[in-house]
Design an enzyme around this catalytic site. Structure first.
Site, mmCIF file in Angstrom:
data_model
loop_
_atom_site.group_PDB
_atom_site.id
_atom_site.type_symbol
_atom_site.label_atom_id
_atom_site.label_comp_id
_atom_site.label_asym_id
_atom_site.label_seq_id
_atom_site.Cartn_x
_atom_site.Cartn_y
_atom_site.Cartn_z
ATOM 1 N N ARG A 1 0.836 -1.196 0.000
ATOM 2 C CA ARG A 1 0.000 0.000 0.000
ATOM 3 C C ARG A 1 0.866 1.239 0.000
ATOM 4 O O ARG A 1 2.015 1.222 0.402
ATOM 5 C CB ARG A 1 -0.930 -0.023 1.213
ATOM 6 C CG ARG A 1 -1.800 -1.302 1.149
ATOM 7 C CD ARG A 1 -2.861 -1.485 2.158
ATOM 8 N NE ARG A 1 -4.060 -0.714 2.239
ATOM 9 C CZ ARG A 1 -4.990 -0.548 1.307
ATOM 10 N NH1 ARG A 1 -4.797 -1.018 0.101
ATOM 11 N NH2 ARG A 1 -6.088 0.105 1.565
ATOM 12 N N CYS A 2 0.284 2.335 -0.473
ATOM 13 C CA CYS A 2 0.937 3.624 -0.536
ATOM 14 C C CYS A 2 1.518 3.969 0.838
ATOM 15 O O CYS A 2 0.844 3.744 1.846
ATOM 16 C CB CYS A 2 -0.091 4.674 -0.963
ATOM 17 S SG CYS A 2 0.599 6.281 -1.281
ATOM 18 N N PRO A 3 2.722 4.442 0.906
ATOM 19 C CA PRO A 3 3.629 4.891 -0.154
ATOM 20 C C PRO A 3 4.695 3.868 -0.539
ATOM 21 O O PRO A 3 5.665 4.197 -1.214
ATOM 22 C CB PRO A 3 4.296 6.111 0.483
ATOM 23 C CG PRO A 3 4.476 5.691 1.909
ATOM 24 C CD PRO A 3 3.219 4.871 2.231
#
Length: 75
Positions: free
Chosen positions: A12-14
């Site tokens: 997942r981001c980042p």
């Protein structure tokens, strides 16, 4: 033909962007990196980062929620 592949699927981001930066830092200018990600934020984050860097986005695509980028490492 790419020189390296980074599979950031499931991250997942980042994290996809951070791992892409780290991988590019370890590559020689002119080498190509393929990045595979499943986080939708990658479709925005990775091209935005590349516009601010010496690296060049060679291609990008999205298929069934999987994002693929081919990046040429800059000098």
């Amino acid at each position: 033909m790419v020189d390296r592949t980074l599979d950031a699927s499931g991250l997942r981001c980042p994290m996809p962007l951070l791992k892409t930066k780290l991988e590019l830092n370890s590559m020689a200018p002119g080498e190509e990196l393929e990045v595979i990600a499943t986080d939708a934020g990658s479709a925005r984050d990775i091209p935005a980062f590349l516009q601010l860097s010496d690296h060049k986005l060679m291609s990008s695509s999205e298929t069934a929620g999987q994002y693929r980028f081919v990046i040429k490492c800059g000098g």
